[in-house]
Design a protein around this motif. Structure first.
Motif, PDB file in Angstrom:
ATOM      1  N   MET A   1       1.300   7.339  12.599  1.00  0.00           N
ATOM      2  CA  MET A   1       2.346   8.174  14.093  1.00  0.00           C
ATOM      3  C   MET A   1       2.320   7.199  15.287  1.00  0.00           C
ATOM      4  N   GLU A  22      -8.133   5.690  19.119  1.00  0.00           N
ATOM      5  CA  GLU A  22      -8.327   6.550  18.196  1.00  0.00           C
ATOM      6  C   GLU A  22      -9.665   6.491  17.859  1.00  0.00           C
ATOM      7  N   LYS A  23     -10.071   7.845  17.673  1.00  0.00           N
ATOM      8  CA  LYS A  23     -11.557   8.403  17.504  1.00  0.00           C
ATOM      9  C   LYS A  23     -12.128   7.822  16.414  1.00  0.00           C
ATOM     10  N   GLY A  29      -7.458   9.489   9.376  1.00  0.00           N
ATOM     11  CA  GLY A  29      -6.852  10.745   9.474  1.00  0.00           C
ATOM     12  C   GLY A  29      -5.862  10.459   8.278  1.00  0.00           C
ATOM     13  N   SER A  30      -4.499  11.376   8.648  1.00  0.00           N
ATOM     14  CA  SER A  30      -4.717  11.821   6.734  1.00  0.00           C
ATOM     15  C   SER A  30      -3.932  10.654   6.142  1.00  0.00           C
ATOM     16  N   THR A  31      -3.245   9.397   7.405  1.00  0.00           N
ATOM     17  CA  THR A  31      -2.809   8.414   6.627  1.00  0.00           C
ATOM     18  C   THR A  31      -3.510   7.512   5.593  1.00  0.00           C
ATOM     19  N   ALA A  34      -2.765   9.505   2.639  1.00  0.00           N
ATOM     20  CA  ALA A  34      -1.887   9.417   1.482  1.00  0.00           C
ATOM     21  C   ALA A  34      -1.376   8.458   0.855  1.00  0.00           C
ATOM     22  N   ALA A  35      -0.829   8.983  -0.455  1.00  0.00           N
ATOM     23  CA  ALA A  35       0.140   8.561  -1.289  1.00  0.00           C
ATOM     24  C   ALA A  35       0.807   7.051  -1.678  1.00  0.00           C
ATOM     25  N   GLY A  36       1.182   7.370  -0.420  1.00  0.00           N
ATOM     26  CA  GLY A  36       2.710   6.890   0.087  1.00  0.00           C
ATOM     27  C   GLY A  36       3.791   6.328  -0.534  1.00  0.00           C
ATOM     28  N   GLN A  37       4.204   7.680  -0.993  1.00  0.00           N
ATOM     29  CA  GLN A  37       5.604   7.757  -1.502  1.00  0.00           C
ATOM     30  C   GLN A  37       6.313   8.085  -0.064  1.00  0.00           C
ATOM     31  N   ALA A 162     -10.455  11.081  22.965  1.00  0.00           N
ATOM     32  CA  ALA A 162     -10.047  11.709  24.171  1.00  0.00           C
ATOM     33  C   ALA A 162     -10.334  12.695  23.789  1.00  0.00           C
ATOM     34  N   ALA A 190      -0.777  12.070  18.907  1.00  0.00           N
ATOM     35  CA  ALA A 190      -0.571  11.545  17.897  1.00  0.00           C
ATOM     36  C   ALA A 190      -1.843  12.000  17.133  1.00  0.00           C
ATOM     37  N   GLY A 192      -2.469  13.707  14.920  1.00  0.00           N
ATOM     38  CA  GLY A 192      -2.058  14.341  12.975  1.00  0.00           C
ATOM     39  C   GLY A 192      -2.754  16.201  12.643  1.00  0.00           C
TER      40      GLY A 192
HETATM   41  C1  FAD Z   1      -3.106  14.197  -0.186  1.00  0.00           C
HETATM   42  C2  FAD Z   1      -2.064  13.354   0.698  1.00  0.00           C
HETATM   43  C3  FAD Z   1      -0.923  12.803   0.078  1.00  0.00           C
HETATM   44  C4  FAD Z   1       0.242  12.818   0.755  1.00  0.00           C
HETATM   45  N1  FAD Z   1       1.266  11.863  -0.077  1.00  0.00           N
HETATM   46  C5  FAD Z   1       1.699  11.329   1.437  1.00  0.00           C
HETATM   47  C6  FAD Z   1       3.709  10.578   0.077  1.00  0.00           C
HETATM   48  O1  FAD Z   1       3.449   9.741  -0.785  1.00  0.00           O
HETATM   49  N2  FAD Z   1       4.306   9.996   0.918  1.00  0.00           N
HETATM   50  C7  FAD Z   1       3.745  10.283   2.927  1.00  0.00           C
HETATM   51  O2  FAD Z   1       5.346  10.201   3.201  1.00  0.00           O
HETATM   52  N3  FAD Z   1       3.362  11.729   3.167  1.00  0.00           N
HETATM   53  C8  FAD Z   1       2.205  11.956   2.387  1.00  0.00           C
HETATM   54  N4  FAD Z   1       1.110  12.464   3.126  1.00  0.00           N
HETATM   55  C9  FAD Z   1       1.676  12.602   4.128  1.00  0.00           C
HETATM   56  C10 FAD Z   1       1.036  11.988   5.501  1.00  0.00           C
HETATM   57  O3  FAD Z   1      -0.376  11.694   5.100  1.00  0.00           O
HETATM   58  C11 FAD Z   1       1.025  11.949   6.955  1.00  0.00           C
HETATM   59  O4  FAD Z   1       2.092  12.786   7.009  1.00  0.00           O
HETATM   60  C12 FAD Z   1       0.732  11.158   7.062  1.00  0.00           C
HETATM   61  O5  FAD Z   1      -0.028  10.237   7.189  1.00  0.00           O
HETATM   62  C13 FAD Z   1       0.080  12.162   8.548  1.00  0.00           C
HETATM   63  O6  FAD Z   1       0.099  10.339  10.033  1.00  0.00           O
HETATM   64  P1  FAD Z   1      -0.906  10.485  11.361  1.00  0.00           P
HETATM   65  O7  FAD Z   1      -0.567   9.702  12.232  1.00  0.00           O
HETATM   66  O8  FAD Z   1       0.246  11.873  12.505  1.00  0.00           O
HETATM   67  O9  FAD Z   1      -1.904  11.336  11.379  1.00  0.00           O
HETATM   68  P2  FAD Z   1      -3.549  11.084  10.630  1.00  0.00           P
HETATM   69  O10 FAD Z   1      -3.368  10.262   9.871  1.00  0.00           O
HETATM   70  O11 FAD Z   1      -4.389  11.774  10.524  1.00  0.00           O
HETATM   71  O12 FAD Z   1      -3.674  10.310  12.337  1.00  0.00           O
HETATM   72  C14 FAD Z   1      -4.252  10.516  13.903  1.00  0.00           C
HETATM   73  C15 FAD Z   1      -5.290   9.696  13.922  1.00  0.00           C
HETATM   74  O13 FAD Z   1      -5.678  10.751  15.282  1.00  0.00           O
HETATM   75  C16 FAD Z   1      -7.211   9.739  14.837  1.00  0.00           C
HETATM   76  N5  FAD Z   1      -7.236  11.499  16.287  1.00  0.00           N
HETATM   77  C17 FAD Z   1      -8.039  12.612  15.854  1.00  0.00           C
HETATM   78  N6  FAD Z   1      -8.534  13.576  16.973  1.00  0.00           N
HETATM   79  C18 FAD Z   1      -8.448  12.376  17.892  1.00  0.00           C
HETATM   80  C19 FAD Z   1      -8.809  12.561  19.322  1.00  0.00           C
HETATM   81  N7  FAD Z   1      -9.449  13.956  19.470  1.00  0.00           N
HETATM   82  N8  FAD Z   1      -9.227  11.304  20.309  1.00  0.00           N
HETATM   83  C20 FAD Z   1      -8.792  10.201  19.617  1.00  0.00           C
HETATM   84  N9  FAD Z   1      -7.880  10.011  18.075  1.00  0.00           N
HETATM   85  C21 FAD Z   1      -8.169  11.044  17.243  1.00  0.00           C
HETATM   86  C22 FAD Z   1      -7.834  10.586  13.712  1.00  0.00           C
HETATM   87  O14 FAD Z   1      -9.002   9.525  13.976  1.00  0.00           O
HETATM   88  C23 FAD Z   1      -6.548   9.897  13.128  1.00  0.00           C
HETATM   89  O15 FAD Z   1      -6.423   8.869  12.779  1.00  0.00           O
HETATM   90  C24 FAD Z   1       0.129  12.522   1.811  1.00  0.00           C
HETATM   91  C25 FAD Z   1      -1.658  13.526   2.631  1.00  0.00           C
HETATM   92  C26 FAD Z   1      -1.847  13.739   1.779  1.00  0.00           C
HETATM   93  C27 FAD Z   1      -3.478  14.818   2.878  1.00  0.00           C
END
Ligand code: FAD
Length: 227
Positions: A1, A22-23, A29-31, A34-37, A162, A190, A192
């Motif tokens: 995101m 990015e910490k 993080g969750s990314t 993810a399976a990436g579907q 942050a 963002a 997560g």
């Molecule tokens: C096992 C699994 C399978 C999945 N499969 C799918 C799929 O097939 N298709 C799909 O669409 N979605 C899937 N998802 C969901 C998807 O992974 C998430 O919705 C998506 O990655 C979220 O992205 P994000 O950027 O919001 O969060 P994140 O990827 O978690 O990014 C948040 C970032 O913020 C950083 N951060 C946190 N706190 C701080 C701070 N205080 N200071 C600075 N940085 C900070 C973290 O280090 C992290 O890198 C899956 C999730 C899981 C767990």
């Protein structure tokens, strides 16, 4: 995101002056998990539009623009129903998809067997077939979006956590980090799974919670490879 927003702010002319924190490392993080579907089977009009836009971006110009592989694999997908309630949900999802102009159809088990002979179809009543779906390696997509954002002037600072966000009397925002303080006009959270805690720093109560997600990874299956 975070990188997705930074990439699009860059394309809207906001690149210079946009900073992404990015910490740890991008995708940690969750990314990373993810399976990436990516599927058009969504019963939400807003989410459906996002998904369709993303598929266009990942399968289209992002790789050429950034020089970073996106690993788009357009294989299509099925979403199965085992009960009448699930069939109702598929019909609802079908109507949302059709209103958005998606390539989507409701099919019987025989059509699933024809296109994907390895499904166990015991008890399956029907399925949504969305041939324009696919999957990506989320790390590659993130790195491509980051490269595109940097090309538009966005600054990405890794290993920078942050630690607090507060609003100043001027209306500006003060973001404290372990590497110093940034004062800015706008902040986007963002974070997560940490987004709820980050919102609490400035008094926001975001109705979010982390959910358990189960999956397993196998060794290559020769029959799938042959198909
Ligand atoms: C096992 C699994 C399978 C999945 N499969 C799918 C799929 O097939 N298709 C799909 O669409 N979605 C899937 N998802 C969901 C998807 O992974 C998430 O919705 C998506 O990655 C979220 O992205 P994000 O950027 O919001 O969060 P994140 O990827 O978690 O990014 C948040 C970032 O913020 C950083 N951060 C946190 N706190 C701080 C701070 N205080 N200071 C600075 N940085 C900070 C973290 O280090 C992290 O890198 C899956 C999730 C899981 C767990």
């Amino acid at each position: 995101m975070g990188v997705g927003l930074a990439y699009h702010l860059g394309h809207e002319g906001w690149g210079d002056g946009t900073v992404l924190l990015e910490k740890a490392e991008l995708t940690s993080g969750s990314t990373w998990h993810a399976a990436g579907q990516i599927t058009h089977s969504t019963s939400s009009f807003g989410l459906g539009k996002c998904v369709d836009y993303n598929i266009g971006l990942y399968s289209g110009g992002l790789e050429a623009e950034t020089g970073q592989p996106v690993t788009w694999h357009g294989c299509g997908s099925f979403r199965l129903a085992y009960t009448e309630d699930e069939m109702d949900w598929l019909r609802h999802t079908l109507s949302v998809g059709r209103s958005l102009g998606f390539n989507i159809e409701l099919v019987g088990p025989e059509k699933v067997a024809e296109l994907h002979p390895f499904y166990n179809l015991d008890g399956v009543l029907g399925a949504l077939h969305t041939p324009d779906d696919g999957h990506v390696d989320p790390t590659n997509v993130t790195m491509a979006l980051a490269a595109g954002a940097r090309q538009k002037g966005v600054q990405i600072i890794r290993q920078c956590r942050a630690t607090n966000i507060t609003q100043l009397p001027s209306g500006e925002w003060q973001v404290e980090t372990d590497k110093g303080t940034i004062t800015c006009e706008h902040v986007v959270n963002a974070g997560g799974t940490y987004a709820r805690q980050m919102g609490e720093w400035s008094g926001l109560q975001l109705p979010m919670t982390s959910m358990t997600h189960h999956y397993f990874v196998t060794e290559p299956v020769p029959e799938f490879e042959a198909l």
